[in-house]
Design an enzyme around this catalytic site. Sequence first.
Site, PDB file in Angstrom:
ATOM      1  N   TYR A 156      36.230 -87.575 -46.592  1.00 46.13           N
ATOM      2  CA  TYR A 156      36.499 -86.133 -46.515  1.00 46.13           C
ATOM      3  C   TYR A 156      37.490 -85.699 -47.597  1.00 46.13           C
ATOM      4  O   TYR A 156      37.269 -84.692 -48.280  1.00 46.13           O
ATOM      5  CB  TYR A 156      37.046 -85.807 -45.122  1.00 46.13           C
ATOM      6  CG  TYR A 156      37.364 -84.350 -44.884  1.00 46.13           C
ATOM      7  CD1 TYR A 156      36.345 -83.435 -44.626  1.00 46.13           C
ATOM      8  CD2 TYR A 156      38.680 -83.897 -44.889  1.00 46.13           C
ATOM      9  CE1 TYR A 156      36.643 -82.096 -44.382  1.00 46.13           C
ATOM     10  CE2 TYR A 156      38.978 -82.562 -44.646  1.00 46.13           C
ATOM     11  CZ  TYR A 156      37.955 -81.672 -44.395  1.00 46.13           C
ATOM     12  OH  TYR A 156      38.252 -80.350 -44.151  1.00 46.13           O
ATOM     13  N   LYS A 160      36.707 -83.095 -50.623  1.00 47.49           N
ATOM     14  CA  LYS A 160      37.457 -81.845 -50.747  1.00 47.49           C
ATOM     15  C   LYS A 160      38.244 -81.796 -52.059  1.00 47.49           C
ATOM     16  O   LYS A 160      38.404 -80.717 -52.649  1.00 47.49           O
ATOM     17  CB  LYS A 160      38.387 -81.660 -49.542  1.00 47.49           C
ATOM     18  CG  LYS A 160      37.644 -81.356 -48.246  1.00 47.49           C
ATOM     19  CD  LYS A 160      36.825 -80.074 -48.346  1.00 47.49           C
ATOM     20  CE  LYS A 160      36.301 -79.606 -47.012  1.00 47.49           C
ATOM     21  NZ  LYS A 160      35.485 -78.369 -47.119  1.00 47.49           N
TER      22      LYS A 160
END
Length: 249
Positions: A156, A160
């Site tokens: 993640y 991002k």
Amino acid sequence: MGRLRDRVAVVTGASGGIGSRIAAALAREGAAVVVHYRQHADAAEAVVQEIEAAGGRARAVQGDVADPAEAAAIVGAATATFGRLDILVCNAGITRDGLILRMKDDDWQAVVAVNLSGTFHCIRAALREFVRQRRGRIINITSTAGQAGNAGQANYVSAKAGVIGLTRAVAREVGSRGITVNAVAPGFITVGMTERLPSEVAARYLDQIPLGRPGTGDDVAAAVVFLASDEAAYITGQVLNVDGGLIMH
């Protein structure tokens, strides 16, 4: 009738959490909104009904942003339904957390495919319209995790962080065409993925927030509306942290 009167927006991942608040906020400012969802049709229809009940225009559209053809169809629904496209908000995201030594390849690939590649697919599709009309607003939803890192979220965080790099690269490419590209980085927000955090983890986050409270979906939505508006015409390639000061640097 608002700062976004006669504009048309696509919001990916708009069926719940932060995305639903972004869609509703854009509609309140006058934009017609494509409410994208992947799985939760009932939740997406509830967002559409909320917007229409307030006098706005919206349509729910299903698709998987990780698939290039489906991403193009999601973005294309704006012109097909409302006749134009002015604003793209790339909010769709998933998590599959785990320590890196135990992280399965599928969990890495799935998170990168939705959070980073999905953003790329939607931007590429929208730019065809934006370049032609020499105008457009792209707002990507990243995360403070993409700047500060989080243990157990290598996939993640990497995705991002990649969204931030993608934001800046595209901003440089298309600025001469009157298109702005920015990112909003939510911190500890009370809707969406943070709802599943254990209470002791949530308490640790709150201790680090100078403003002393978690954020709301409406806090994030307000930043998106600003970046989509004419007031932000001279802002591009930026990351706006909506985090109560959590990761000041």
